[in-house]
Design a protein around this motif. Structure first.
Motif, PDB file in Angstrom:
ATOM      1  N   ASN B 165     -39.387 -23.990  25.520  1.00  0.00           N
ATOM      2  CA  ASN B 165     -40.001 -22.903  24.746  1.00  0.00           C
ATOM      3  C   ASN B 165     -41.479 -23.168  24.478  1.00  0.00           C
ATOM      4  O   ASN B 165     -42.309 -22.270  24.609  1.00  0.00           O
ATOM      5  CB  ASN B 165     -39.241 -22.689  23.438  1.00  0.00           C
ATOM      6  CG  ASN B 165     -37.916 -21.970  23.665  1.00  0.00           C
ATOM      7  OD1 ASN B 165     -37.744 -21.292  24.682  1.00  0.00           O
ATOM      8  ND2 ASN B 165     -36.988 -22.137  22.756  1.00  0.00           N
ATOM      9  N   PHE B 166     -41.802 -24.395  24.115  1.00  0.00           N
ATOM     10  CA  PHE B 166     -43.209 -24.722  23.878  1.00  0.00           C
ATOM     11  C   PHE B 166     -44.037 -24.553  25.149  1.00  0.00           C
ATOM     12  O   PHE B 166     -45.159 -24.031  25.120  1.00  0.00           O
ATOM     13  CB  PHE B 166     -43.351 -26.162  23.381  1.00  0.00           C
ATOM     14  CG  PHE B 166     -43.378 -26.280  21.881  1.00  0.00           C
ATOM     15  CD1 PHE B 166     -44.365 -25.643  21.140  1.00  0.00           C
ATOM     16  CD2 PHE B 166     -42.420 -27.025  21.211  1.00  0.00           C
ATOM     17  CE1 PHE B 166     -44.396 -25.739  19.757  1.00  0.00           C
ATOM     18  CE2 PHE B 166     -42.438 -27.129  19.821  1.00  0.00           C
ATOM     19  CZ  PHE B 166     -43.424 -26.486  19.100  1.00  0.00           C
ATOM     20  N   VAL B 167     -43.492 -25.013  26.255  1.00  0.00           N
ATOM     21  CA  VAL B 167     -44.264 -24.987  27.507  1.00  0.00           C
ATOM     22  C   VAL B 167     -44.460 -23.544  27.982  1.00  0.00           C
ATOM     23  O   VAL B 167     -45.569 -23.152  28.360  1.00  0.00           O
ATOM     24  CB  VAL B 167     -43.583 -25.855  28.588  1.00  0.00           C
ATOM     25  CG1 VAL B 167     -44.276 -25.677  29.935  1.00  0.00           C
ATOM     26  CG2 VAL B 167     -43.593 -27.321  28.158  1.00  0.00           C
ATOM     27  N   LEU B 168     -43.386 -22.734  27.914  1.00  0.00           N
ATOM     28  CA  LEU B 168     -43.534 -21.330  28.323  1.00  0.00           C
ATOM     29  C   LEU B 168     -44.550 -20.627  27.417  1.00  0.00           C
ATOM     30  O   LEU B 168     -45.456 -19.941  27.898  1.00  0.00           O
ATOM     31  CB  LEU B 168     -42.180 -20.604  28.246  1.00  0.00           C
ATOM     32  CG  LEU B 168     -41.133 -20.974  29.288  1.00  0.00           C
ATOM     33  CD1 LEU B 168     -39.847 -20.184  29.052  1.00  0.00           C
ATOM     34  CD2 LEU B 168     -41.633 -20.721  30.707  1.00  0.00           C
ATOM     35  N   GLY B 169     -44.398 -20.837  26.116  1.00  0.00           N
ATOM     36  CA  GLY B 169     -45.308 -20.188  25.167  1.00  0.00           C
ATOM     37  C   GLY B 169     -46.748 -20.613  25.401  1.00  0.00           C
ATOM     38  O   GLY B 169     -47.668 -19.802  25.340  1.00  0.00           O
ATOM     39  N   GLY B 170     -46.943 -21.882  25.665  1.00  0.00           N
ATOM     40  CA  GLY B 170     -48.301 -22.391  25.889  1.00  0.00           C
ATOM     41  C   GLY B 170     -48.885 -21.911  27.206  1.00  0.00           C
ATOM     42  O   GLY B 170     -50.047 -21.489  27.274  1.00  0.00           O
ATOM     43  N   PHE B 171     -48.072 -21.926  28.242  1.00  0.00           N
ATOM     44  CA  PHE B 171     -48.582 -21.552  29.562  1.00  0.00           C
ATOM     45  C   PHE B 171     -48.944 -20.062  29.627  1.00  0.00           C
ATOM     46  O   PHE B 171     -50.034 -19.691  30.061  1.00  0.00           O
ATOM     47  CB  PHE B 171     -47.560 -21.883  30.651  1.00  0.00           C
ATOM     48  CG  PHE B 171     -48.057 -21.590  32.041  1.00  0.00           C
ATOM     49  CD1 PHE B 171     -48.976 -22.434  32.652  1.00  0.00           C
ATOM     50  CD2 PHE B 171     -47.622 -20.473  32.742  1.00  0.00           C
ATOM     51  CE1 PHE B 171     -49.457 -22.171  33.929  1.00  0.00           C
ATOM     52  CE2 PHE B 171     -48.094 -20.200  34.020  1.00  0.00           C
ATOM     53  CZ  PHE B 171     -49.008 -21.055  34.612  1.00  0.00           C
ATOM     54  N   TYR B 172     -48.043 -19.221  29.133  1.00  0.00           N
ATOM     55  CA  TYR B 172     -48.261 -17.777  29.307  1.00  0.00           C
ATOM     56  C   TYR B 172     -49.225 -17.178  28.279  1.00  0.00           C
ATOM     57  O   TYR B 172     -49.544 -15.992  28.350  1.00  0.00           O
ATOM     58  CB  TYR B 172     -46.929 -17.025  29.354  1.00  0.00           C
ATOM     59  CG  TYR B 172     -46.209 -17.343  30.640  1.00  0.00           C
ATOM     60  CD1 TYR B 172     -46.669 -16.832  31.856  1.00  0.00           C
ATOM     61  CD2 TYR B 172     -45.124 -18.216  30.668  1.00  0.00           C
ATOM     62  CE1 TYR B 172     -46.053 -17.160  33.054  1.00  0.00           C
ATOM     63  CE2 TYR B 172     -44.506 -18.555  31.857  1.00  0.00           C
ATOM     64  CZ  TYR B 172     -44.975 -18.025  33.055  1.00  0.00           C
ATOM     65  OH  TYR B 172     -44.369 -18.355  34.239  1.00  0.00           O
ATOM     66  N   THR B 173     -49.699 -17.987  27.338  1.00  0.00           N
ATOM     67  CA  THR B 173     -50.779 -17.525  26.467  1.00  0.00           C
ATOM     68  C   THR B 173     -52.111 -18.149  26.885  1.00  0.00           C
ATOM     69  O   THR B 173     -53.112 -17.980  26.197  1.00  0.00           O
ATOM     70  CB  THR B 173     -50.497 -17.857  24.984  1.00  0.00           C
ATOM     71  OG1 THR B 173     -50.192 -19.248  24.878  1.00  0.00           O
ATOM     72  CG2 THR B 173     -49.333 -17.039  24.440  1.00  0.00           C
ATOM     73  N   SER B 174     -52.099 -18.873  27.986  1.00  0.00           N
ATOM     74  CA  SER B 174     -53.357 -19.402  28.529  1.00  0.00           C
ATOM     75  C   SER B 174     -53.931 -18.373  29.497  1.00  0.00           C
ATOM     76  O   SER B 174     -53.229 -17.454  29.946  1.00  0.00           O
ATOM     77  CB  SER B 174     -53.107 -20.716  29.261  1.00  0.00           C
ATOM     78  OG  SER B 174     -52.416 -20.463  30.485  1.00  0.00           O
ATOM     79  N   LYS B 175     -55.192 -18.545  29.826  1.00  0.00           N
ATOM     80  CA  LYS B 175     -55.825 -17.617  30.762  1.00  0.00           C
ATOM     81  C   LYS B 175     -55.065 -17.617  32.097  1.00  0.00           C
ATOM     82  O   LYS B 175     -54.788 -16.565  32.674  1.00  0.00           O
ATOM     83  CB  LYS B 175     -57.278 -18.040  30.968  1.00  0.00           C
ATOM     84  CG  LYS B 175     -58.135 -17.026  31.678  1.00  0.00           C
ATOM     85  CD  LYS B 175     -59.613 -17.337  31.424  1.00  0.00           C
ATOM     86  CE  LYS B 175     -60.512 -16.246  31.990  1.00  0.00           C
ATOM     87  NZ  LYS B 175     -60.477 -16.171  33.458  1.00  0.00           N
ATOM     88  N   MET B 176     -54.710 -18.813  32.529  1.00  0.00           N
ATOM     89  CA  MET B 176     -54.005 -18.940  33.810  1.00  0.00           C
ATOM     90  C   MET B 176     -52.657 -18.230  33.771  1.00  0.00           C
ATOM     91  O   MET B 176     -52.277 -17.511  34.702  1.00  0.00           O
ATOM     92  CB  MET B 176     -53.806 -20.433  34.127  1.00  0.00           C
ATOM     93  CG  MET B 176     -53.171 -20.700  35.469  1.00  0.00           C
ATOM     94  SD  MET B 176     -52.696 -22.454  35.629  1.00  0.00           S
ATOM     95  CE  MET B 176     -54.287 -23.235  35.813  1.00  0.00           C
ATOM     96  N   GLY B 177     -51.935 -18.435  32.671  1.00  0.00           N
ATOM     97  CA  GLY B 177     -50.604 -17.837  32.548  1.00  0.00           C
ATOM     98  C   GLY B 177     -50.668 -16.317  32.459  1.00  0.00           C
ATOM     99  O   GLY B 177     -49.824 -15.609  33.027  1.00  0.00           O
ATOM    100  N   ILE B 178     -51.667 -15.820  31.740  1.00  0.00           N
ATOM    101  CA  ILE B 178     -51.805 -14.367  31.594  1.00  0.00           C
ATOM    102  C   ILE B 178     -52.109 -13.740  32.956  1.00  0.00           C
ATOM    103  O   ILE B 178     -51.578 -12.691  33.318  1.00  0.00           O
ATOM    104  CB  ILE B 178     -52.907 -14.042  30.562  1.00  0.00           C
ATOM    105  CG1 ILE B 178     -52.416 -14.418  29.157  1.00  0.00           C
ATOM    106  CG2 ILE B 178     -53.296 -12.567  30.615  1.00  0.00           C
ATOM    107  CD1 ILE B 178     -53.484 -14.416  28.081  1.00  0.00           C
ATOM    108  N   GLU B 179     -52.947 -14.430  33.733  1.00  0.00           N
ATOM    109  CA  GLU B 179     -53.244 -13.910  35.082  1.00  0.00           C
ATOM    110  C   GLU B 179     -52.015 -13.976  35.980  1.00  0.00           C
ATOM    111  O   GLU B 179     -51.753 -13.075  36.773  1.00  0.00           O
ATOM    112  CB  GLU B 179     -54.408 -14.699  35.688  1.00  0.00           C
ATOM    113  CG  GLU B 179     -55.745 -14.229  35.121  1.00  0.00           C
ATOM    114  CD  GLU B 179     -56.912 -15.154  35.442  1.00  0.00           C
ATOM    115  OE1 GLU B 179     -57.977 -14.962  34.825  1.00  0.00           O
ATOM    116  OE2 GLU B 179     -56.756 -16.071  36.293  1.00  0.00           O
ATOM    117  N   ASP B 180     -51.252 -15.044  35.826  1.00  0.00           N
ATOM    118  CA  ASP B 180     -50.013 -15.178  36.606  1.00  0.00           C
ATOM    119  C   ASP B 180     -49.070 -14.007  36.319  1.00  0.00           C
ATOM    120  O   ASP B 180     -48.520 -13.389  37.245  1.00  0.00           O
ATOM    121  CB  ASP B 180     -49.343 -16.525  36.270  1.00  0.00           C
ATOM    122  CG  ASP B 180     -48.015 -16.721  36.995  1.00  0.00           C
ATOM    123  OD1 ASP B 180     -47.204 -15.770  37.021  1.00  0.00           O
ATOM    124  OD2 ASP B 180     -47.780 -17.821  37.526  1.00  0.00           O
TER     125      ASP B 180
END
Lengths: 581, 211
Positions: B165-180
């Motif tokens: 949960n922490f990793v998903l939350g952190g990744f998809y709120t990053s610039k990279m994750g949002i672009e993904d």
């Protein structure tokens, strides 16, 4: 040494308004436009959503070190509410077995800075539920009394919606509503198919410009952050700041009002005393009229704390009704996953800050086992990720076949997990019921005999229990949510809350629609205010927030606060002209 | 003079900075701005709290951070579309959340401890020192919360779920994750409804059925 000093201001204002939210903001606006000299007291700081100093609009989640988590504010780091469920140094309590949650915003504009902008009029029936159903009470006014003011509020502030000609959902002067988003079209098709109406929502957001001072919505879906274009309704940007521009308004921020001052001979209000929250100085200010718009519970608290030899039960409380009939909207919600929406094409579907469609109450309570209705608000779509995004995916990805058509174990990791997140993005819907409760005398706030806040002001203690009426309504909501989700081919998420969880009925106060603590009525023995929200006992004292409301319908009350405050302000101006006040 | 002080004096002198009465009369330079820009609209207590937290001592030991980083990249590895969790700064986000919400600390620190103890008993090394194959073997035991697992692994399952949960939350709120994800909003625009091709794909339309 820190001496307790009392400062007395020399000026006598025409009016003092306590609180700068919807009610206080409208009173300050109306009175200053009419030329009155007004002192507006706000317990919190100055806020202007157009000032970059305060602007969180269009910020990205990674601009917050906690990615917008709600560590220090209930609505998350980007939300424009200074305050929340708990405020340091400002406690409140509940009687054992009672459970009331109290959300306070301490800032110019109060809770209108972050609210949902849902702007519905009460319908004709909403003012007379008592006589229509035999349970509860009527208002001392009717829809016809309020209609001209709703009309003027629509034009002054702006609201979008659609003309529907439904008896108890009166149409207004609407701006064009935004077109539904994809999931909203699907919801509409599914719900309509099982007899549940879905119509454009009614939100105070400018889909067209209405004047030169305010801009037009640019569709970022972030009204809760405050709008730098003033394209939605906040009391700060739409009422208080324009009132200041008249030159007739004195705004005093960081002023926590202690009590309403009265003249022991005449029994009239003479002003208020407040604590300057920065210097901790005690200040008394004076006016010919005092108008409370401090919020439902704060206004009751202020009256109950304004005790004197002449008013031993508190001010405007010879009836003993102040604090009683506290009632919040009922609330229950459910979400669902819609497989048809997996692997969606990406495009910007932010839209306005909130739902583009909703369901007004559509059934006849005479045929149901609960006496009042509710409306349904919808959520979903390809929103901006925030803190907690993707959390709980293990509850879903074991139930959805992979691209190869095979089921896989829930949870997991790696490239497959990453692919699940992409596939599921934007494939959720959520629905929340917001219903009308029966106001009860036994649900109330009172002064806690043992507790004061950090300013030395006695605090509130709450007594509140839902009755069977509200629990049965929540059960009906849950059944309806499941039917709608299934009708659109979705999978309801999580477990359906049952009897032991009160069917998911939110704790009192949680919906932040509390009203009723200083009710209006024609009988001074049973009400604190007359039909103009003027105290029966003190003719130069008025209440303009939602405290005077006898009921709240299943309509979010802000539009009614605005219309009623406008009506009270005009009545006051008229009374002053006639030299009655 | 201690060696460190000597070095300090040397470095000042070597840049040719005279420290004399003339310079002493020059006003102090303004306070250096905090390295991290705080969000606008912070209340006083929030701004103070954020500055304090950002300057606070790291929660993770270097060894813990290494393990968190490896786990983060196992949960979100780089693929053809985007980078890995650590490339998106996820370990630093998790580090901050430990300080910001201290209730996370015991489950996180204890969970990492649990993982190392289990790996030592299974493979003879703490997690970070295990081979990639051993790491994956361990993760496979705790990555599927709906599966029945031996009683000595349930806490590990709970820990890995928290980590995911922490990793998903952190990744998809990053610039990279949002672009993904392909989120393309958060910008001024004009909403004019669902694109025609999408309406067609779902068999929907804005035309009201005739009443």
């Amino acid at each position: 040494m820190d001496l307790f000093q009392l400062k007395k201001a020399p000026t006598v204002y025409d009016a003092i308004v306590v609180g700068s939210g919807a009610g206080g903001g409208m009173a300050a606006y109306m009175l200053t436009k009419a030329g009155a000299k007004v002192l507006l007291l706000e317990a919190g700081g100055y806020f202007d959503p157009a000032d970059p100093k305060y602007m969180t609009q269009l910020k990205w989640p990674y601009e917050s070190p906690r990615r917008g988590a709600s560590t220090t504010r209930a609505g998350g780091d980007f939300d424009a509410a200074w305050g929340g469920w708990e405020i340091e140094g400002e406690p409140y309590s509940s009687k054992p077995g009672a459970d009331f949650h109290w959300f306070r915003s301490r800032m110019l504009g109060g809770r209108t800075n972050h609210w949902g902008r849902i702007s519905m009029r009460f319908g004709p029936d909403d003012f007379r539920r008592g006589s229509l159903t035999g349970i509860g009470d009527d208002w001392p006014i009717t829809y016809d009394d309020m209609k001209p003011f709703y009309d003027r509020v629509d034009k002054l502030i702006g609201v979008f919606g659609s003309v529907e000609n439904m008896h108890n959902e009166p149409d207004g002067h609407f701006l064009p509503p935004p077109k539904p988003r994809l999931h909203e079209l699907m919801l509409k098709k599914a719900a309509t198919g099982i007899g549940i109406p879905v119509i454009p929502s009614r939100l105070s957001i400018l889909t067209q410009p209405i004047n030169k001072e305010r801009g037009q919505c640019f569709y970022c879906r972030q009204c809760n952050r405050g709008c730098s274009a003033y394209a939605d309704f906040s009391s700060s940007s739409v009422l208080c700041i324009p009132a200041m521009k008249t030159g007739n308004l004195t705004l005093q921020n960081n002023a926590m009002v202690r009590e309403v001052l009265t003249d022991s001979k005449t029994g009239l209000a003479t002003g208020v005393s407040y604590v300057d929250t920065i210097s901790m100085q005690e200040v008394s200010v004076y006016a010919k009229t005092v108008i409370l718009g401090a919020s439902t519970c704060e206004s009751a608290r202020l009256l109950l704390n304004s005790k004197s030899a002449r008013f031993p039960n508190g001010l405007a409380n010879s009836s003993g009704v102040v604090g009683k009939y506290l009632n919040d909207s009922t609330g229950a919600s459910r979400s669902g996953f819609v497989p048809a929406l997996m692997d969606r094409k990406r495009y910007n579907e932010d839209g306005v800050g909130g739902m583009h469609v909703f369901t007004p109450w559509w059934l006849d309570n005479k045929k149901l086992d609960f006496p009042r209705g509710y409306h349904i608000e919808y959520g979903g779509g390809m929103g901006m990720p925030g803190y907690g995004f993707g959390g709980g995916i293990e509850a879903l990805n074991g139930k959805i076949p992979g691209r190869d058509g095979k089921m896989k174990a829930a949870g997991g990791y790696g490239a497959g997990l990453k692919d699940d997140v992409r596939r599921f993005y934007g494939a959720y819907v959520s629905m929340s019921g917001r219903g009308e409760p029966i106001p009860l005398e036994s649900n109330y706030c009172e002064i806690d005999p043992n507790t004061v806040d950090k300013y030395g002001i006695p605090t509130l203690r709450f007594h509140y229990k839902w009755s069977d009426n509200e629990v049965k309504q929540a059960k009906h909501m849950q059944d309806t949510f499941e039917q709608i989700i299934e009708a659109m081919g979705g999978m309801p998420m999580g477990n359906k809350p049952g009897k032991e969880q009160n069917y998911g009925l939110a704790a009192p106060g949680r919906i932040i629609h509390e009203v009723g603590t200083v009710r209006m009525g024609n009988d001074p023995a049973k009400s604190a205010l007359n039909k103009y929200q003027q105290a029966h006992d003190v003719k130069n004292l008025f209440v303009v927030d939602a405290a005077p409301f006898v009921t709240q319908g299943d309509k979010n009350v802000t539009w009614t606060i605005l219309a009623a405050s406008m009506r009270t302000s005009e009545y006051l101006i008229d009374q002053v002209k006639k030299k009655n006040i | 003079m201690k060696r460190r002080d000597t070095l300090k004096a040397l470095s000042v002198a070597s840049f040719g900075m005279a420290v004399g009465p003339v310079e002493a009369a020059v006003p102090e330079p303004p306070e250096p701005k905090p390295a991290v820009k705080l969000l606008p609209g912070r209340q006083k207590f929030e701004a103070e709290r954020d500055l304090k937290l950002l300057a606070a001592e790291k929660f993770f030991t270097p060894a813990e951070l290494q393990t968190v980083t490896i786990l983060s990249d196992i949960i979100i590895p780089a693929d053809a579309k985007s980078g890995s969790a650590s490339q998106a700064g996820v370990p630093a986000f998790i580090e901050f959340m430990m300080r910001d919400q201290p209730r996370n600390q015991t489950p996180m620190r204890g969970g990492l401890r649990w993982l190392n103890a289990k790996c030592v008993s299974r493979y003879g090394n703490p997690f970070a020192k295990c081979t990639k194959a051993q790491q994956i073997d361990m993760v496979e035991q705790i990555a599927y919360p709906a599966k029945k697992v031996p009683a000595d692994l349930t806490q590990g399952v709970a820990f890995f779920t928290m980590m995911r949960n922490f990793v998903l939350g952190g990744f998809y709120t990053s610039k990279m994750g949002i672009e993904d994800l392909g989120y393309v909003g958060n910008t001024p625009n004009k909403w004019d409804g669902v694109p025609d091709d999408v309406l067609k794909q779902y068999g929907l339309s804005y035309d009201e059925p005739k009443k």
